[in-house]
Design a protein around this motif. Sequence first.
Motif, short mmCIF file in Angstrom:
data_model
loop_
_atom_site.label_atom_id
_atom_site.label_comp_id
_atom_site.label_asym_id
_atom_site.label_seq_id
_atom_site.Cartn_x
_atom_site.Cartn_y
_atom_site.Cartn_z
N GLN A 240 0.79 -1.18 -0.12
CA GLN A 240 -0.09 -0.21 -0.34
C GLN A 240 0.90 1.18 -0.02
O GLN A 240 0.74 2.19 -0.95
CB GLN A 240 -0.97 -0.20 1.19
N GLU A 241 1.97 1.41 0.70
CA GLU A 241 2.67 2.23 0.77
C GLU A 241 3.49 2.61 -0.68
O GLU A 241 3.43 3.72 -1.15
CB GLU A 241 4.08 2.15 1.84
N VAL A 242 3.67 1.48 -1.29
CA VAL A 242 4.35 1.73 -2.52
C VAL A 242 3.51 2.31 -3.56
O VAL A 242 3.64 2.95 -4.32
CB VAL A 242 4.91 0.12 -3.08
N ALA A 243 2.22 1.92 -3.64
CA ALA A 243 1.19 2.31 -4.22
C ALA A 243 0.79 3.83 -4.22
O ALA A 243 0.76 4.64 -5.11
CB ALA A 243 -0.34 1.54 -4.23
N GLU A 244 0.87 4.18 -2.61
CA GLU A 244 0.58 5.48 -2.55
C GLU A 244 1.79 6.35 -2.75
O GLU A 244 1.47 7.37 -3.51
CB GLU A 244 0.53 5.77 -0.73
N ALA A 245 3.23 5.91 -2.70
CA ALA A 245 4.19 6.71 -3.33
C ALA A 245 4.05 6.88 -4.82
O ALA A 245 4.54 7.94 -5.42
CB ALA A 245 5.46 6.03 -3.16
N ILE A 246 3.54 5.68 -5.67
CA ILE A 246 3.42 5.94 -7.10
C ILE A 246 2.57 6.82 -7.24
O ILE A 246 2.70 7.79 -8.10
CB ILE A 246 3.38 4.57 -7.60
#
Length: 198
Positions: A187-193
């Motif tokens: 989820q953190e990766v998706a939010e960063a993208i």
Amino acid sequence: MMEPLYVPGATPLHRLPAWLKLAALMAAGAGLFVLRAPGWLALAFGLSAALVWSTGVAWAAVWRQVRGLLWVLLAVALFTGWFQGPMEALAVVLRVAAMVGLALAVTLATRTSDLIAVCEKALKPLERTGLVDAEKVALALALALRFVPEIWRNFQEIREAQAARGLGANPVALIVPLIVLTLKRAQEVAEAIDARSP
């Protein structure tokens, strides 16, 4: 916080441009799948280990990055050996180990920002066709490089915590929190993208 794999240095591998290292890595990956003889694959693995050593990174740090792979290699070896024989199992294990070694050498000797820039530039022609968003794909690749070792660190921390509580090797007590943490990191990766989206 996910720490980068890159380790600063002034070795010949560090000084090579990122695009050349990535191109060589892709060519080597293709070449490894062409090779079938265990002898040649063992030589390729030796060369990949030498490249990792040439980065100047301590072997203890390298071991922390790759020890989780041993279980995967063991499972692959057993499966392949059962269905295709021991020589094919040896070839598969050497091929995977050589590829991991080469990829590790590149990530240890290349800044994440350089990897992003190279990938983004390479994907620009596809972006003009509307097939991909070059910036998002490049960022996803860079985050994935940090994300994979983070999963292993989570596994180690959970296992130590469960052992301290006397749960031993209970697979449910290990797998459930690992899945939760992995999904959280995803989820953190998706939010960063998404945060980088225009």
